[in-house]
Design a protein around this motif. Structure first.
Motif, mmCIF file in Angstrom:
data_model
loop_
_atom_site.group_PDB
_atom_site.id
_atom_site.type_symbol
_atom_site.label_atom_id
_atom_site.label_comp_id
_atom_site.label_asym_id
_atom_site.label_seq_id
_atom_site.Cartn_x
_atom_site.Cartn_y
_atom_site.Cartn_z
ATOM 1 N N VAL A 117 0.870 -1.170 0.000
ATOM 2 C CA VAL A 117 0.000 0.000 0.000
ATOM 3 C C VAL A 117 0.911 1.226 0.000
ATOM 4 C CG1 VAL A 117 -1.923 1.185 1.108
ATOM 5 C CG2 VAL A 117 -1.712 -1.293 1.337
ATOM 6 N N ASP A 118 0.824 1.990 -1.058
ATOM 7 C CA ASP A 118 1.657 3.169 -1.255
ATOM 8 C C ASP A 118 0.781 4.349 -0.856
ATOM 9 O OD1 ASP A 118 2.578 5.531 -2.718
ATOM 10 O OD2 ASP A 118 3.843 4.209 -3.926
ATOM 11 N N TYR A 119 1.075 4.953 0.265
ATOM 12 C CA TYR A 119 0.190 6.028 0.732
ATOM 13 C C TYR A 119 0.961 7.060 1.543
ATOM 14 C CZ TYR A 119 -0.071 3.739 5.401
ATOM 15 O OH TYR A 119 0.200 3.190 6.626
ATOM 16 N N PRO A 122 4.264 12.200 0.980
ATOM 17 C CA PRO A 122 4.586 13.629 1.067
ATOM 18 C C PRO A 122 5.841 13.918 0.252
ATOM 19 C CG PRO A 122 5.415 12.526 3.012
ATOM 20 C CD PRO A 122 4.660 11.484 2.218
ATOM 21 N N ASN A 123 5.957 15.122 -0.216
ATOM 22 C CA ASN A 123 7.210 15.497 -0.840
ATOM 23 C C ASN A 123 8.169 15.930 0.240
ATOM 24 O OD1 ASN A 123 6.397 14.892 -3.384
ATOM 25 N ND2 ASN A 123 5.670 16.969 -3.829
ATOM 26 N N MET A 124 9.421 15.681 -0.015
ATOM 27 C CA MET A 124 10.446 16.089 0.921
ATOM 28 C C MET A 124 10.429 17.608 1.048
ATOM 29 S SD MET A 124 14.308 14.935 0.556
ATOM 30 C CE MET A 124 15.156 16.275 -0.193
ATOM 31 N N LEU A 326 12.302 11.786 -13.852
ATOM 32 C CA LEU A 326 11.062 12.401 -13.368
ATOM 33 C C LEU A 326 10.321 11.460 -12.418
ATOM 34 C CD1 LEU A 326 11.254 12.740 -16.760
ATOM 35 C CD2 LEU A 326 9.508 14.405 -16.235
ATOM 36 N N TYR A 327 9.242 11.997 -11.930
ATOM 37 C CA TYR A 327 8.287 11.256 -11.103
ATOM 38 C C TYR A 327 7.931 9.908 -11.746
ATOM 39 C CZ TYR A 327 3.827 11.068 -8.390
ATOM 40 O OH TYR A 327 2.782 10.742 -7.576
ATOM 41 N N SER A 328 7.704 9.928 -13.063
ATOM 42 C CA SER A 328 7.339 8.689 -13.763
ATOM 43 C C SER A 328 8.484 7.680 -13.753
ATOM 44 C CB SER A 328 7.023 8.964 -15.234
ATOM 45 O OG SER A 328 6.414 10.189 -15.387
ATOM 46 N N THR A 330 10.873 7.250 -11.535
ATOM 47 C CA THR A 330 11.032 6.589 -10.236
ATOM 48 C C THR A 330 9.848 5.664 -9.956
ATOM 49 O OG1 THR A 330 10.155 8.596 -9.205
ATOM 50 C CG2 THR A 330 12.546 8.293 -9.173
ATOM 51 N N ASP A 331 8.653 6.058 -10.362
ATOM 52 C CA ASP A 331 7.508 5.177 -10.125
ATOM 53 C C ASP A 331 7.657 3.866 -10.897
ATOM 54 O OD1 ASP A 331 5.593 5.759 -8.203
ATOM 55 O OD2 ASP A 331 4.727 7.378 -9.371
ATOM 56 N N LEU A 332 8.157 3.971 -12.126
ATOM 57 C CA LEU A 332 8.335 2.760 -12.928
ATOM 58 C C LEU A 332 9.406 1.857 -12.292
ATOM 59 C CD1 LEU A 332 7.447 1.286 -15.461
ATOM 60 C CD2 LEU A 332 9.245 2.485 -16.733
ATOM 61 N N ARG A 354 -6.651 13.198 -9.001
ATOM 62 C CA ARG A 354 -6.150 13.969 -10.145
ATOM 63 C C ARG A 354 -4.907 13.355 -10.786
ATOM 64 N NH1 ARG A 354 -6.782 19.544 -6.941
ATOM 65 N NH2 ARG A 354 -5.974 18.114 -5.383
ATOM 66 N N GLN A 355 -4.321 12.366 -10.115
ATOM 67 C CA GLN A 355 -3.141 11.724 -10.704
ATOM 68 C C GLN A 355 -3.490 10.468 -11.521
ATOM 69 O OE1 GLN A 355 0.425 11.354 -8.407
ATOM 70 N NE2 GLN A 355 0.067 13.256 -7.276
ATOM 71 N N ALA A 356 -4.751 10.321 -11.866
ATOM 72 C CA ALA A 356 -5.193 9.099 -12.554
ATOM 73 C C ALA A 356 -4.408 8.829 -13.840
ATOM 74 C CB ALA A 356 -6.685 9.186 -12.850
HETATM 75 N N1 ARG Z 1 4.684 12.715 -3.813
HETATM 76 C C1 ARG Z 1 3.535 12.612 -4.660
HETATM 77 C C2 ARG Z 1 2.746 13.890 -4.603
HETATM 78 O O1 ARG Z 1 2.952 14.703 -3.726
HETATM 79 C C3 ARG Z 1 2.648 11.470 -4.257
HETATM 80 C C4 ARG Z 1 3.308 10.130 -4.301
HETATM 81 C C5 ARG Z 1 2.325 9.022 -4.525
HETATM 82 N N2 ARG Z 1 2.922 7.739 -4.758
HETATM 83 C C6 ARG Z 1 3.513 7.337 -5.884
HETATM 84 N N3 ARG Z 1 4.042 6.160 -5.933
HETATM 85 N N4 ARG Z 1 3.557 8.122 -6.930
HETATM 86 O O2 ARG Z 1 1.920 14.125 -5.469
#
Ligand code: ARG
Length: 592
Positions: A117-119, A122-124, A326-328, A330-332, A354-356
């Motif tokens: 469960v990824d929840y 927060p951003n650093m 990017l965010y993508s 690291t997620d991959l 909104r991140q759908a």
């Molecule tokens: N840090 C991201 C944000 O503030 C949410 C991260 C959610 N989890 C993930 N694996 N992308 O929007």
């Protein structure tokens, strides 16, 4: 097996005996409780596939049912519904089974797969605020639900700690304090010793710097360019930036631990985007080599479009044209890591609705890349926003973003007022009162959130959330505490729970019927990824209990067997509420 499952088996047998698929025997809770406890709609569905009249099928099936111990009556209603009333004695047996089972007879899954469960996410460098509330509260509840059902669950906070925001902060700090060793490209740790152990900034500093630099980057192209360069250098291992990153990371995490801790939200691992940083370069290289990814205007992308897409599906951006990740990216890579190192079978991403699109792209890319097989479940568990009473996203009175710590303070104060008003816990020691106010405040906050379907937006209405009446967290806590006190009083009077007898009072029967549905409710909540299912049911249990208690005067009951049976029922109710609230992440005070 739950009562509902037993009935389903019996009806399944009957359909089978009539030469039909046993699936038609599925039994569900009756929609007309005044007529029946359970119902089976299978005859209507079967009629289409076997070409017989539904009523005729229902009659034939009903004739085949022989379970006098379990079933009081089975009747045909309307076009062919089968209405089942369970025998009172079997109801009592089912509740007794719960009493004697540590898990209240809720079966664990046979095949305990690993659910990540990824929840929280927060951003650093940012203090937690109200925007983090839903991810934390919903994610925590889902994790608990899956864990209770026997899955191997791993709650991962997945901190946003490896992207552009870090590069931006580096630039902002450099502009403020250009002489710090971290910025000196010539700085040689072998000669001058390692970088300072103490962070040059606090989290407050970072929180203040962050909006300043994002604004600057939007307005000043060369600042944006420097931030991009800094991000690239960091990601490529520039020592001074890595040392700085470590400081940013540590000051952020220290405070985030406090904030999430105050919410009773516990992560199993505190990984972040940076956890996979070593994988990024080889991943991009491999994906290019295998043809999964391709270059496009200097950037690297993965096409994720599918022929039957109804909406536009842009490619996943894997690296920018300057080579930064990017965010993508690291997620991959995180999916690859979770499947490979953590044996993940299912990944549930509890993140703002909104991140759908982002998740759709990442999940598709993960399958194309072979990181996730068809058996691996990857799901974005979206949620709506928390609004203020004005219908707009929740803000402080001054229009700022409310910090999570302040929010907890706010709900605790609200709870204290309500306790005073209701004259609850008046004479307790101050310390205990404070602890109760905190628990009640959190219950108000969490239940106020979780009782909504996660996809709906809701209005943060502290008044309503903290009321001791109505569908609220404090009401449920208060109900549970009241039950504890009933049991304490009984115990003081030398009374103890005893064998559960068949119900004789309507409200008692209703409560029993409610309790024996526990297993189905928890599985449904898990299937729908919907803590609101648990919240709703907990409220029903509490109201059914209060009606029962109104009608059955337990402590003054003269029939001692009846009294002992009721006390058992009270105990099962308490344990059920306790479990349900725990699944929502809500604690019950010992007394109040
Ligand atoms: N840090 C991201 C944000 O503030 C949410 C991260 C959610 N989890 C993930 N694996 N992308 O929007």
């Amino acid at each position: 097996m739950s009562l509902q499952q037993q009935l389903t088996e019996i009806l399944g047998d009957a359909f089978e005996a009539e030469g039909m698929d046993r699936e038609f025997g599925e039994v569900v809770v009756s929609q007309r409780p005044e007529l029946a406890d359970y119902q089976c709609n299978g005859a209507l569905a079967a009629a289409k596939s076997v070409g017989r009249q539904p009523r005729e099928i229902a009659e034939a099936v009903a004739r085949r049912v022989e379970a006098p111990k379990l079933i009081e009556s089975i009747e045909i209603a309307g076009p062919g519904f089968l209405n089942v009333v369970v025998a009172d004695a079997s109801l009592a047996r089912a509740v007794a089974a719960m009493e004697h089972s540590e898990r209240l007879t809720v079966e664990s899954v046979d095949d305990p797969r690993t659910v990540v469960v990824d929840y929280g996410g927060p951003n650093m460098s940012k203090a937690l605020h109200v925007g983090h509330l839903r991810a934390a509260v919903i994610g925590e509840s889902l994790k608990r639900i899956f864990r209770f059902l026997g899955y191997n669950t791993i709650g991962d906070i997945h901190i946003g700690d490896w992207g552009m925001p870090v590069g931006q902060l580096i630039v902002e700090l450099q502009d403020r304090e250009p002489d710090l060793a971290y910025f000196d490209p010539e700085y040689d740790t072998a000669v001058s010793g390692s970088y300072p152990a103490e962070s040059p900034v606090t989290l407050d500093d970072l929180s203040e710097m962050y909006p300043v630099i994002t604004k600057r980057c939007a307005e000043e192209p060369d600042t944006a360019e420097r931030a991009r360069q800094a991000t690239f250098d960091l990601q490529n291992g520039r020592d001074g930036y890595l040392a700085l990153w470590r400081h940013f990371h540590d000051v952020s995490v220290a405070e985030q631990r406090v904030d999430f801790g105050a919410l009773d939200v516990e992560f199993d691992v505190w990984y972040g985007e940076s956890t996979v940083h070593d994988r990024l370069a080889p991943m991009v290289r491999d994906l290019l080599a295998s043809g999964v990814a391709r270059e496009s205007d200097g950037a690297v992308i993965i096409d994720v479009e599918q022929p039957d897409d109804k909406k536009e599906m842009p490619p996943l951006l894997l690296t920018r044209s300057d080579g930064s990740y990017l965010y993508s990216t690291t997620d991959l890579a995180t999916i690859d890591m979770r499947v490979g190192d953590m044996d993940m079978n299912a990944g549930l991403y509890v993140v703002d609705a909104r991140q759908a699109l982002h998740f759709e792209q990442v999940f598709r890319a993960a399958r194309t890349a072979g990181y996730a097989s068809d058996e691996t479940i990857l799901e974005h568990i979206g949620f709506g926003t928390v609004n203020g009473t004005d219908g707009k996203p929740f803000k402080t009175r001054e229009g700022g973003v409310l910090r999570l710590g302040d929010l907890i303070g706010l709900v605790t104060d609200g709870a204290r007022e309500r306790l005073d008003e209701a004259r609850i816990a008046e004479e307790y020691p101050a310390e205990e009162r404070d602890a109760i106010a905190r628990q009640v405040g959190l219950a108000a906050l969490k239940f106020g959130d979780l009782s909504n379907h996660r996809m709906s937006n809701y209005v943060f209405d502290l008044e309503r959330f903290s009321s001791f009446e109505g569908k609220t967290g404090p009401y449920l806590q208060y109900s549970a505490v009241r039950i504890k006190s009933i049991l304490r009083k009984a115990d003081d009077a030398g009374l103890s729970p005893g064998a559960l007898l068949a119900p004789t009072v309507h409200q008692e029967r209703v409560l029993m019927l409610r309790l024996v549905r526990l297993q189905e409710v928890i599985y449904r909540a898990a299937d729908l990824r919907g803590p609101n299912v648990i919240a709703e049911y907990a409220f029903e249990v509490a109201t059914d209990f209060s009606r029962f208690y109104e009608h059955c005067h337990i402590l003054s009951e003269e029939d001692s067997n009846r009294q002992a049976s009721w006390l058992s029922l009270v105990e099962v109710t308490l344990r059920t509420l306790d479990l349900l609230l725990d699944l929502l992440g809500i604690e019950i005070p010992e007394r109040m």
